[in-house]
Design a protein around this motif. Structure first.
Motif, mmCIF file in Angstrom:
data_model
loop_
_atom_site.group_PDB
_atom_site.id
_atom_site.type_symbol
_atom_site.label_atom_id
_atom_site.label_comp_id
_atom_site.label_asym_id
_atom_site.label_seq_id
_atom_site.Cartn_x
_atom_site.Cartn_y
_atom_site.Cartn_z
ATOM 1 N N GLN A 169 0.830 -1.208 0.000
ATOM 2 C CA GLN A 169 0.000 0.000 0.000
ATOM 3 C C GLN A 169 0.860 1.252 0.000
ATOM 4 N N SER A 170 1.961 1.243 0.772
ATOM 5 C CA SER A 170 2.793 2.441 0.851
ATOM 6 C C SER A 170 3.418 2.773 -0.498
ATOM 7 N N GLU A 171 3.905 1.745 -1.213
ATOM 8 C CA GLU A 171 4.548 1.997 -2.498
ATOM 9 C C GLU A 171 3.555 2.549 -3.518
ATOM 10 N N LEU A 172 2.366 1.927 -3.613
ATOM 11 C CA LEU A 172 1.380 2.419 -4.578
ATOM 12 C C LEU A 172 0.796 3.760 -4.150
ATOM 13 N N ALA A 173 0.602 3.960 -2.820
ATOM 14 C CA ALA A 173 0.081 5.249 -2.342
ATOM 15 C C ALA A 173 1.055 6.380 -2.655
ATOM 16 N N SER A 174 2.340 6.124 -2.445
ATOM 17 C CA SER A 174 3.331 7.156 -2.757
ATOM 18 C C SER A 174 3.360 7.436 -4.251
ATOM 19 N N ARG A 186 10.363 6.638 -12.940
ATOM 20 C CA ARG A 186 11.582 6.581 -12.148
ATOM 21 C C ARG A 186 11.291 6.184 -10.701
ATOM 22 N N PHE A 187 10.160 6.622 -10.160
ATOM 23 C CA PHE A 187 9.821 6.314 -8.764
ATOM 24 C C PHE A 187 9.483 4.832 -8.572
ATOM 25 N N VAL A 188 8.712 4.226 -9.505
ATOM 26 C CA VAL A 188 8.247 2.851 -9.299
ATOM 27 C C VAL A 188 9.213 1.809 -9.837
ATOM 28 N N ALA A 189 10.222 2.208 -10.635
ATOM 29 C CA ALA A 189 11.117 1.240 -11.272
ATOM 30 C C ALA A 189 11.799 0.299 -10.271
ATOM 31 N N PRO A 190 12.257 0.770 -9.079
ATOM 32 C CA PRO A 190 12.930 -0.155 -8.154
ATOM 33 C C PRO A 190 12.039 -1.276 -7.640
ATOM 34 N N TYR A 191 10.696 -1.137 -7.737
ATOM 35 C CA TYR A 191 9.807 -2.150 -7.193
ATOM 36 C C TYR A 191 9.320 -3.148 -8.243
ATOM 37 N N THR A 230 11.346 -9.292 -11.679
ATOM 38 C CA THR A 230 11.119 -10.684 -11.283
ATOM 39 C C THR A 230 12.162 -11.185 -10.310
ATOM 40 N N GLY A 231 13.103 -10.361 -9.907
ATOM 41 C CA GLY A 231 14.157 -10.785 -8.998
ATOM 42 C C GLY A 231 13.735 -10.710 -7.543
ATOM 43 N N PRO A 232 14.645 -11.083 -6.623
ATOM 44 C CA PRO A 232 14.348 -11.021 -5.179
ATOM 45 C C PRO A 232 14.042 -9.596 -4.747
ATOM 46 N N GLY A 233 13.063 -9.461 -3.860
ATOM 47 C CA GLY A 233 12.684 -8.155 -3.328
ATOM 48 C C GLY A 233 11.801 -7.330 -4.222
ATOM 49 N N LYS A 234 11.449 -7.824 -5.423
ATOM 50 C CA LYS A 234 10.575 -7.075 -6.326
ATOM 51 C C LYS A 234 9.117 -7.410 -6.007
ATOM 52 N N ALA A 248 1.014 5.344 -18.222
ATOM 53 C CA ALA A 248 2.402 4.877 -18.212
ATOM 54 C C ALA A 248 2.422 3.443 -17.711
ATOM 55 N N VAL A 249 3.368 2.645 -18.206
ATOM 56 C CA VAL A 249 3.510 1.249 -17.804
ATOM 57 C C VAL A 249 4.984 0.979 -17.555
ATOM 58 N N THR A 250 5.295 0.400 -16.386
ATOM 59 C CA THR A 250 6.644 -0.049 -16.067
ATOM 60 C C THR A 250 6.607 -1.559 -15.876
#
Length: 527
Positions: free
Chosen positions: A54-59, A76-81, A84-88, A107-109
């Motif tokens: 929720q925090s990631e999508l809310a931000s 640029r904000f959502v790219a780190p999340y 398919t790797g660990p922590g994504k 937009a689609v990432t």
């Protein structure tokens, strides 16, 4: 007198059968109770996963609303999340206009959203998510490509944007529990919603359903929906001895019943033996409860996951920070710190403390932290950032408020612009002398909306040290004035490196066990 041995044998068989049945019934009840504890522990882990999503999508949604849908900043904000790797968290994150979802994503990432192929379903889902002011959850469970979708729209924003992410599910909905997991030996099935229907199945460890053997289930809230977890055990949770005890009692009791005079004596011994075993089972059960309670220490792991992994390394200054959890149970706290690189030789230092504990405090803390990142990314000064934060938290609505200290550091000019929302003043050390900065502190965030704040700018000499902290460091045993004096004396008594100073202050000033969380954040000019 043949009836005497017969009566003794009959009584022995009846008593033995009764004890075996009682032992088996106690074992069955204990197994069901232990299974229920495991299911509730697993349900708590599922609930703990919601704040991150929720925090990631809310931000992301707040950033889109604040920048009028700027695609570059959103991507640029959502790219780190995304990946398919660990922590994504997601395989796809997209941005949609809430007022016109029929035109598709802005937009689609990552991968193309599966919901994009069903526009009418997307429109209805986004409308429900916006109306509920919670994280929207939808199951995209029609092959191919099973996914779980999440949507969040900023409450109260008309015509704004909705951030939508999708997580990938296994193609055959199967994923076994690892042998080293705390839940090894258990089978499970996880459903979206409160019903246990195959069409709502998200993931399971079994090929065929329903799960074999006795089961237990729990339904936990998950955004505007719910998750239902069903579990069964392939092994004895209480151990092999309680499982075999009914057979032991039956065999031994029958042998003891054979004979006349020795039968009654041995039956009494077996009864005492059974009582001793029952006492051992209770001790074992208490130990299991203690072990299960210790598993809830995952809350502290979640707390550290919400803090920065590493502080920015900027030429000209050195930064260091420490966090120590309090001893009031294992619930998550609301203290946090952050250092944001503003570029061009500027840093934004943040220290905050959300009232209360548990998942609500952690959710509010994560929301404020990511919101500060979003507002700083769009160039807002601390006075504006704190005013915007006062619209995100309300003590009247959710009984929560937060004290926040923001400090903008100009490294080259050696100036610090400090803004406080009800937070304790920072300590500046130079030449072995420490002084607290005199600030005009505004109201804590959440007391009232639209609060205005005032910044205080100071200049510091070369080699100066700046320390910001939360109240857990200074007020839990002394009164506040004595605690601040102790901090100043301890910080100026020895000239050491910044990491060593921060570590020493945390050790000397945080009592063990401390009733409250403590945070200390330091910055020192190296030139």
């Amino acid at each position: 007198m043949l009836w005497v041995p017969a009566v003794v044998l009959l009584l022995g068989v009846l008593v033995t059968g009764t004890l075996a049945w009682v032992s088996h019934d106690q074992y069955r009840r204990n197994e069901q109770r232990l299974l229920g504890l495991r299911v509730r522990d697993a349900g708590a882990l599922l609930t703990a996963a919601l704040p991150d999503i929720q925090s990631e999508l809310a931000s992301a949604a707040e950033l889109a609303d604040a920048t009028n849908g700027n695609v570059r900043k959103f991507t640029r904000f959502v790219a780190p999340y995304v990946g398919t790797g660990p922590g994504k968290q997601f395989v796809s994150v997209s941005l949609w206009r809430l007022a016109d979802p029929e035109r598709g994503p802005v937009a689609v990432t990552g991968a193309e959203p599966k919901l994009g192929s069903a526009i009418s379903e997307a429109s209805a889902f986004f409308a429900r998510a916006a109306a509920s002011a919670k994280l929207g959850v939808i199951g995209l469970l029609r092959p191919p490509g099973l996914r779980l979708g999440y949507a969040f729209a900023t409450p109260g924003v008309t015509g704004g944007f909705v951030a939508y992410g999708e997580s990938q599910l296994p193609a055959d909905r199967r994923s076994a529990i690892g042998g080293t997991s705390a839940f090894a030996g258990l089978d499970y099935a996880l459903y979206l919603g409160s019903d246990q229907r195959f069409r709502d199945l998200l993931i399971t460890s079994q090929v065929r359903l329903p799960l074999p053997g006795p089961t237990d289930s729990v339904t936990v809230p998950f955004g505007n929906s719910a998750l239902t977890l069903v579990m069964s055990s392939r092994v004895s949770l209480a151990g092999s001895l309680p499982q075999r005890l009914p057979w032991i009692i039956g065999i031994v009791g029958t042998l003891l019943a054979v004979g006349a005079s020795a039968g009654a004596r041995r039956l009494t011994e077996r009864r005492r033996f059974a009582e001793d075993l029952a006492s051992r089972l209770e001790v074992s059960s208490s130990e299991n409860r203690r072990l299960y309670a210790e598993q809830r220490s995952i809350a502290q792991t979640l707390q550290h996951a919400l803090l920065p992994d590493a502080l920015p390394q900027v030429p000209g200054v050195q930064t260091s920070a420490q966090y120590r959890a309090g001893a009031r149970g294992v619930e998550i706290g609301g203290d946090w710190y952050d250092v944001i690189d503003l570029g061009d030789g500027g840093l934004l230092l943040v220290v905050g403390d959300v009232s209360g504990r548990g998942l609500p405090a952690a959710t509010t803390m994560a929301t404020l932290r990511y919101a500060i990142h979003a507002y700083a990314a769009q160039g807002d000064p601390p006075t504006r950032i704190l005013t915007k934060l006062s619209d995100l938290v309300s003590v009247a609505d959710n009984h929560q408020l937060a004290t926040v200290l923001c400090a903008v550091v100009d490294i080259e000019r050696r100036t610090i612009s400090i803004t406080s929302a009800g937070h304790l003043p920072p300590l500046v050390i130079s030449g072995g002398v420490g002084e607290y900065v005199e600030l005009k502190a505004g109201l804590p965030v959440g007391v009232e909306t639209g609060t205005s704040y005032t910044s205080t700018t100071i200049s510091v000499p070369p080699g100066a040290t700046f320390l910001a902290f939360t109240d857990g460091l200074v007020e839990h045993r002394d009164d506040l004035e004595q605690g601040l004096s102790r901090l100043r004396d301890a910080a100026t008594c020895d000239d050491t490196g910044l990491p060593e100073l921060v570590s020493r202050l945390m050790e000397e000033l945080s009592y063990d066990p401390s009733p409250d969380d403590s945070v200390i954040l330091g910055l020192r000019w190296t030139s």
